[in-house]
Design a protein around this motif. Structure first.
Motif, short mmCIF file in Angstrom:
data_model
loop_
_atom_site.label_atom_id
_atom_site.label_comp_id
_atom_site.label_asym_id
_atom_site.label_seq_id
_atom_site.Cartn_x
_atom_site.Cartn_y
_atom_site.Cartn_z
N ASP A 84 0.84 -1.21 0.00
CA ASP A 84 0.00 0.00 0.00
C ASP A 84 0.87 1.25 0.00
O ASP A 84 1.86 1.33 0.73
N GLU A 85 0.49 2.21 -0.83
CA GLU A 85 1.20 3.49 -0.83
C GLU A 85 0.74 4.32 0.36
O GLU A 85 -0.45 4.48 0.58
N VAL A 86 1.68 4.82 1.12
CA VAL A 86 1.36 5.63 2.29
C VAL A 86 1.11 7.06 1.83
O VAL A 86 1.79 7.58 0.95
N GLU A 87 0.12 7.68 2.44
CA GLU A 87 -0.19 9.08 2.14
C GLU A 87 -0.14 9.87 3.45
O GLU A 87 -0.79 9.50 4.42
N ILE A 88 0.68 10.91 3.46
CA ILE A 88 0.80 11.76 4.64
C ILE A 88 0.08 13.07 4.35
O ILE A 88 0.42 13.77 3.39
N LYS A 89 -0.91 13.38 5.18
CA LYS A 89 -1.64 14.63 5.04
C LYS A 89 -1.23 15.57 6.15
O LYS A 89 -1.10 15.15 7.30
N MET A 90 -1.03 16.84 5.77
CA MET A 90 -0.61 17.84 6.75
C MET A 90 -1.08 19.21 6.31
O MET A 90 -1.40 19.41 5.13
N PRO A 91 -1.08 20.15 7.23
CA PRO A 91 -1.45 21.52 6.84
C PRO A 91 -0.50 22.05 5.76
O PRO A 91 0.72 21.85 5.82
N GLN A 92 -1.06 22.69 4.79
CA GLN A 92 -0.34 23.19 3.62
C GLN A 92 0.88 24.05 4.01
O GLN A 92 1.94 23.93 3.41
N LYS A 93 0.73 24.86 5.03
CA LYS A 93 1.81 25.81 5.38
C LYS A 93 3.07 25.13 5.91
O LYS A 93 4.12 25.74 5.98
N PHE A 94 2.99 23.84 6.28
CA PHE A 94 4.16 23.13 6.82
C PHE A 94 4.85 22.25 5.78
O PHE A 94 5.85 21.60 6.11
N LEU A 95 4.36 22.23 4.57
CA LEU A 95 4.94 21.37 3.54
C LEU A 95 6.42 21.65 3.31
O LEU A 95 7.22 20.73 3.18
N GLY A 96 6.80 22.92 3.26
CA GLY A 96 8.19 23.29 2.97
C GLY A 96 9.17 22.78 4.02
O GLY A 96 10.20 22.20 3.69
N GLY A 97 8.87 22.98 5.28
CA GLY A 97 9.78 22.56 6.35
C GLY A 97 9.72 21.08 6.66
O GLY A 97 10.63 20.54 7.27
N PHE A 98 8.67 20.44 6.22
CA PHE A 98 8.48 19.02 6.54
C PHE A 98 9.54 18.14 5.88
O PHE A 98 10.18 17.34 6.53
N CYS A 99 9.71 18.30 4.58
CA CYS A 99 10.59 17.39 3.84
C CYS A 99 12.02 17.39 4.38
O CYS A 99 12.60 16.33 4.58
N GLY A 100 12.56 18.56 4.63
CA GLY A 100 13.93 18.62 5.13
C GLY A 100 14.10 17.97 6.49
O GLY A 100 14.99 17.15 6.69
N SER A 101 13.23 18.32 7.42
CA SER A 101 13.36 17.74 8.77
C SER A 101 13.02 16.26 8.76
O SER A 101 13.65 15.46 9.45
N PHE A 102 12.05 15.85 7.95
CA PHE A 102 11.66 14.45 7.87
C PHE A 102 12.79 13.60 7.28
O PHE A 102 13.11 12.52 7.79
#
Length: 174
Positions: A61-79
């Motif tokens: 199954d493909e995992v889907e992560i949903k989050m508030p739009q405004k945190f998309l930018g900082g999410f990828c780097g820290s994740f």
């Protein structure tokens, strides 16, 4: 002791409420809220939470992560940074498991050698048997490290890689 009728009825009603509340939640969907972020970056506790939730999602199954739009930018780097650290730790634990297994198997073999010499000594019938038992304990510990501990680490690694491959979707806050 068992459940009393009143408790059982209460628990069944609770279960039904949960089913209704979460009937539209997909099993391959992980949801992050604004509380999962600090200064735009994912919190370590939130990383652990979604990692643990991902263990219950099948690999196909493909995992889907949903989050508030405004945190998309900082999410990828820290994740990705947290994931890299976790993967490095898993590789180190895997190496450690191999080294420990090698030491344990050598200790098991090392106990077998004096056991065979002690069988030749008259009256020394208990000590060789104790050495045999101890050697098998060491051999079993080595087998456990190689087969069972490494399997657990492999599962953790693939779950983390599945999470890294997740589709990240921004949602508008309500």
């Amino acid at each position: 002791m068992g459940l009393k009728r009143k408790q059982k009825k209460k628990y069944i009603e609770l279960e039904k409420r949960l089913e209704v509340k979460f009937k539209n939640v997909r099993e391959n969907e992980l949801v992050l809220t604004k509380d999962d972020f600090k200064d735009g970056k994912l919190l370590a506790g939130s990383f652990e939470r979604i990692k643990n939730e991902c263990y219950y999602i099948p690999y196909e199954d493909e995992v889907e992560i949903k989050m508030p739009q405004k945190f998309l930018g900082g999410f990828c780097g820290s994740f990705e940074l947290m994931s890299h650290r976790e993967l490095s730790k898993l590789w180190a634990l895997r190496r450690e498991a191999w080294i420990t297994a090698l030491i344990l198997i050598l200790a098991g073999i090392g106990l077998l050698i004096p056991m065979y010499f002690l069988y030749e000594v008259r009256g020394a019938f208990i000590i060789p048997e104790l050495l045999l038992i101890a050697s098998w304990v060491f051999v079993w510990a080595a087998v456990q490290k190689v087969f069972f501990d490494r399997w657990r680490l492999r599962e953790q690694r693939f779950t983390l890689l599945q999470l890294l491959d997740a589709k990240v979707v921004g949602i508008n806050e309500e």
